[in-house]
Design a protein around this motif. Structure first.
Motif, mmCIF file in Angstrom:
data_model
loop_
_atom_site.group_PDB
_atom_site.id
_atom_site.type_symbol
_atom_site.label_atom_id
_atom_site.label_comp_id
_atom_site.label_asym_id
_atom_site.label_seq_id
_atom_site.Cartn_x
_atom_site.Cartn_y
_atom_site.Cartn_z
ATOM 1 N N VAL A 32 0.869 -1.178 0.000
ATOM 2 C CA VAL A 32 0.000 0.000 0.000
ATOM 3 C C VAL A 32 0.906 1.227 0.000
ATOM 4 C CG1 VAL A 32 -1.714 1.316 1.297
ATOM 5 C CG2 VAL A 32 -1.879 -1.175 1.178
ATOM 6 N N MET A 33 0.906 1.962 -1.106
ATOM 7 C CA MET A 33 1.825 3.088 -1.240
ATOM 8 C C MET A 33 1.370 4.257 -0.378
ATOM 9 S SD MET A 33 3.022 5.269 -4.611
ATOM 10 C CE MET A 33 3.878 3.893 -5.368
ATOM 11 N N THR A 34 2.237 4.681 0.517
ATOM 12 C CA THR A 34 2.077 5.926 1.255
ATOM 13 C C THR A 34 3.362 6.708 1.073
ATOM 14 O OG1 THR A 34 2.887 4.914 3.289
ATOM 15 C CG2 THR A 34 0.491 4.932 2.946
ATOM 16 N N ARG A 35 3.291 8.011 1.304
ATOM 17 C CA ARG A 35 4.472 8.842 1.095
ATOM 18 C C ARG A 35 4.542 9.921 2.176
ATOM 19 N NH1 ARG A 35 6.017 5.293 -1.436
ATOM 20 N NH2 ARG A 35 6.731 5.212 -3.593
ATOM 21 N N PRO A 36 5.758 10.291 2.587
ATOM 22 C CA PRO A 36 5.879 11.447 3.483
ATOM 23 C C PRO A 36 5.642 12.722 2.696
ATOM 24 C CG PRO A 36 8.051 10.707 2.816
ATOM 25 C CD PRO A 36 7.065 9.724 2.235
ATOM 26 N N ILE A 37 5.394 13.805 3.413
ATOM 27 C CA ILE A 37 5.316 15.098 2.762
ATOM 28 C C ILE A 37 6.705 15.460 2.234
ATOM 29 C CG2 ILE A 37 5.890 16.668 4.677
ATOM 30 C CD1 ILE A 37 3.272 18.213 3.940
ATOM 31 N N TRP A 38 6.783 16.453 1.388
ATOM 32 C CA TRP A 38 8.058 16.807 0.770
ATOM 33 C C TRP A 38 9.092 17.257 1.809
ATOM 34 C CZ3 TRP A 38 3.511 19.598 -0.334
ATOM 35 C CH2 TRP A 38 2.810 19.139 -1.454
ATOM 36 N N GLN A 39 10.345 16.998 1.492
ATOM 37 C CA GLN A 39 11.420 17.622 2.265
ATOM 38 C C GLN A 39 11.336 19.124 2.045
ATOM 39 O OE1 GLN A 39 15.312 16.301 1.075
ATOM 40 N NE2 GLN A 39 16.308 17.111 2.891
ATOM 41 N N LEU A 40 11.538 19.900 3.100
ATOM 42 C CA LEU A 40 11.438 21.350 2.967
ATOM 43 C C LEU A 40 12.418 21.869 1.923
ATOM 44 C CD1 LEU A 40 10.990 22.593 6.648
ATOM 45 C CD2 LEU A 40 9.263 21.847 4.997
ATOM 46 N N MET A 41 11.959 22.834 1.140
ATOM 47 C CA MET A 41 12.747 23.337 0.019
ATOM 48 C C MET A 41 14.068 23.958 0.460
ATOM 49 S SD MET A 41 11.119 22.573 -2.764
ATOM 50 C CE MET A 41 10.735 21.047 -1.890
ATOM 51 N N ASN A 42 14.092 24.573 1.635
ATOM 52 C CA ASN A 42 15.338 25.203 2.089
ATOM 53 C C ASN A 42 16.388 24.185 2.500
ATOM 54 O OD1 ASN A 42 13.315 24.929 4.337
ATOM 55 N ND2 ASN A 42 15.129 25.418 5.571
ATOM 56 N N TRP A 69 7.495 21.140 11.756
ATOM 57 C CA TRP A 69 6.630 20.252 12.537
ATOM 58 C C TRP A 69 5.836 19.341 11.616
ATOM 59 C CZ3 TRP A 69 1.488 19.107 13.275
ATOM 60 C CH2 TRP A 69 1.141 18.501 14.477
ATOM 61 N N LEU A 70 5.268 19.905 10.545
ATOM 62 C CA LEU A 70 4.501 19.110 9.587
ATOM 63 C C LEU A 70 5.394 18.144 8.819
ATOM 64 C CD1 LEU A 70 2.161 21.929 8.247
ATOM 65 C CD2 LEU A 70 1.424 19.926 9.554
ATOM 66 N N GLU A 71 6.567 18.595 8.438
ATOM 67 C CA GLU A 71 7.503 17.746 7.693
ATOM 68 C C GLU A 71 7.790 16.446 8.443
ATOM 69 O OE1 GLU A 71 11.988 18.215 5.753
ATOM 70 O OE2 GLU A 71 11.498 19.134 7.683
ATOM 71 N N ALA A 72 7.855 16.523 9.752
ATOM 72 C CA ALA A 72 8.192 15.351 10.565
ATOM 73 C C ALA A 72 7.010 14.423 10.798
ATOM 74 C CB ALA A 72 8.744 15.809 11.917
ATOM 75 N N ARG A 73 5.787 14.819 10.411
ATOM 76 C CA ARG A 73 4.603 14.076 10.832
ATOM 77 C C ARG A 73 3.621 13.689 9.745
ATOM 78 N NH1 ARG A 73 6.348 17.364 14.762
ATOM 79 N NH2 ARG A 73 6.171 16.669 16.951
ATOM 80 N N VAL A 74 3.621 14.366 8.594
ATOM 81 C CA VAL A 74 2.556 14.173 7.603
ATOM 82 C C VAL A 74 2.860 12.991 6.687
ATOM 83 C CG1 VAL A 74 1.366 15.199 5.624
ATOM 84 C CG2 VAL A 74 1.839 16.579 7.653
ATOM 85 N N VAL A 75 1.827 12.169 6.468
ATOM 86 C CA VAL A 75 1.896 11.034 5.542
ATOM 87 C C VAL A 75 0.674 11.097 4.623
ATOM 88 C CG1 VAL A 75 1.768 8.512 5.321
ATOM 89 C CG2 VAL A 75 3.204 9.543 7.096
#
Length: 382
Positions: A337-347, A365-371
Motif C-alpha cells: 500500500v503506497m504511502t508517502r511522506p510530505i516533501w522535504q522542505l525546500m530550504n 513540525w509538519l515535515e516530521a509528521r505528515v503522511v
C-alpha cells in the motif's frame, strides 16, 4: 491501527495487488476524443481540442482566460514572468511544496524566500508573510517592495494550495495589497477546490494548474495559466514561441517559449474535465470515510479549512511524531500500500539552501509528521 487502515484501503480499492498513491481513471470519452484527434491529423500544438480545453477550463474556474501549456511548471514560469519577476528578484513562497514551485522561480533568474505555513491549511501563512516583510522589507519612494539590506526587489508572492486544501486567501490578498506584491497562485493540486465559493487560482493576478498523470484530472502532462484577458493574451503569445500572425512568414519579435499543449493531450483533458465534478464528489466521499475510520486514533486526518471545499487531491494524516510517521510508512509500503511522506522542505535542498527564510517551525513540525494515503478515485465511484 495500521492493520485496520491497510484493510480499509484494500477494501476501498478491491484488490490484493499493489495500490498506488494516486492513479488516473479513464471511464469517459477519452478513447473517443483521442481517436477523433488522430483521425483529424491535428495531433500537435494546433487543434480544436486545445481551444475547447482552454474555453471549458475558463468556464469551470470562472477565470476570464485560461491558456494551456505543456506542463504545470511551464505555466508557473510564464505566470511569474507576466507578474514582472526578473533576474535578481526575490519571490516569497512556502518551504512546504513540490520542487516545481521553486524551480519556476529559478527559471526567471530569481530566488525564493521561504516563510512559514499555517498548520490548518499547510499553505503559506499570511501572518508569517507579514512578519517577514515587516522585519526585512520596505516600500521605496516608487511604491516597490524591496529588501532593506541590499535593495533587491521583492517582486511577487507565490502560495501553493497543498494537497488541494486552499490557503488563507483573504489574508494573503490583504498582505500582498499592503506591500504591493502581485499574488500568483500555484493551484497545481487544487483543481475543483473552492475558497468561500470561488475557485482557487482566481484570487491572484495569475494562477496556474497542473494536469500531470497523478492529478485529479490528467492530460498525461499539461498545465494552464489562469489570468485576465490582457495577461491571458500575453501568456498565449509567449507560450506559442512569440510568433506574430502571418499567412506564411515566420515573424518572432521577442524571445518566446515552445510551451504549447499538444492537441492529443488536450483531447484527453476535455474528456477528463467532463467528469471532474464526479471525481471531486468521489474523492470527498473517500475523505469522509478515512476521517470516520481514523477518528479517535493516533492518526489525525487532515480536513479542509473552514469555509472551503477541498478536492482532497491527496488525503493526509498527521502522526504523533517522526518515529510514528516512519512506522506508518514502513508498515504500509511493506504490504503493498503506497504511502508517502510530505516533501522535504525546500530550504533543505542543495539548490535552495542558500535562500533567505524566516522562522519555519510549523513547516518543520509538519515535515516530521505528515503522511499521504492512497487517494485515487475508487473504480466505479465517479
Amino acid at each position: 491501527m495500521f492493520d485496520a487502515l491497510i484493510r480499509f484501503i484494500r477494501d476501498e480499492y478491491r484488490t490484493d495487488a499493489p495500490i498506488p498513491l494516486h492513479a488516473p481513471q479513464f471511464p469517459g470519452r477519452e478513447r473517443e476524443y483521442l481517436l477523433e484527434t488522430i483521425e483529424s491529423t491535428f495531433v500537435s500544438s494546433v487543434g480544436a481540442f486545445v481551444d475547447r480545453f482552454e474555453h471549458d477550463m475558463a468556464a469551470y474556474t470562472g477565470a476570464p482566460r485560461a491558456v494551456a501549456t505543456v506542463n504545470g511548471t511551464a505555466a508557473l514560469h510564464v505566470a511569474l514572468m507576466l507578474a514582472g519577476v526578473r533576474a535578481g528578484d526575490l519571490v516569497v513562497t512556502q518551504p512546504l511544496t513540490f520542487v516545481a514551485t521553486c524551480n519556476a522561480i529559478a527559471y526567471c533568474g530569481a530566488e525564493p524566500v521561504f516563510v512559514d505555513v499555517d498548520r490548518h491549511t499547510m499553505g503559506l501563512s499570511p501572518a508569517a508573510l507579514q512578519t517577514w516583510l515587516e522585519e526585512h522589507a520596505a516600500l521605496d519612494d516608487a511604491g516597490s517592495c524591496r529588501l532593506r539590506r541590499d535593495g533587491r526587489a521583492v517582486r511577487a508572492c507565490l502560495p501553493m494550495h497543498t494537497f488541494g486544501h486552499p490557503a488563507d486567501l483573504d489574508g494573503l490578498v490583504e498582505v500582498c495589497a499592503r506591500w504591493r506584491l502581485p499574488l500568483v497562485e500555484d493551484a497545481a493540486e487544487s483543481l475543483g477546490s473552492l475558497y468561500h465559493g470561488r475557485h482557487t487560482g482566481t484570487f491572484g493576478q495569475l494562477g496556474t494548474l497542473s494536469f500531470n498523470g497523478n492529478k485529479i484530472i490528467t492530460t498525461g502532462g499539461g498545465g494552464m495559466v489562469l489570468a485576465d484577458e490582457a495577461l491571458g493574451t500575453r501568456a498565449k503569445y509567449l507560450t506559442t514561441t512569440a510568433k506574430r500572425p502571418h499567412p506564411y512568414e515566420f515573424i518572432h519579435d521577442e524571445v518566446g517559449y515552445n510551451y504549447r499543449l499538444p492537441n492529443l493531450n488536450a483531447a484527453l483533458g476535455c474528456a477528463q474535465l467532463e467528469q471532474l465534478d464526479g471525481f471531486v464528489a468521489a474523492k470527498r466521499a473517500l475523505a469522509e470515510r478515512y476521517a470516520a475510520l481514523l477518528a479517535g486514533s493516533g492518526l489525525q486526518f487532515v480536513r479542509e479549512p473552514a469555509g472551503c471545499r477541498s478536492n482532497y487531491w491527496l488525503n493526509a494524516v498527521i502522526c504523533d511524531g517522526h518515529a510514528e510517521r516512519d512506522a506508518l510508512l514502513a508498515a504500509t509500503n511493506e504490504r503493498g500500500v503506497m504511502t508517502r511522506p510530505i516533501w522535504q522542505l525546500m530550504n533543505r535542498l542543495p539548490a535552495y539552501a542558500h535562500c533567505l527564510h524566516g522562522d519555519l517551525s510549523v513547516a518543520q513540525w509538519l515535515e516530521a509528521r505528515v503522511v499521504n494515503l492512497p487517494s485515487s478515485v475508487p473504480a466505479g465511484a465517479a
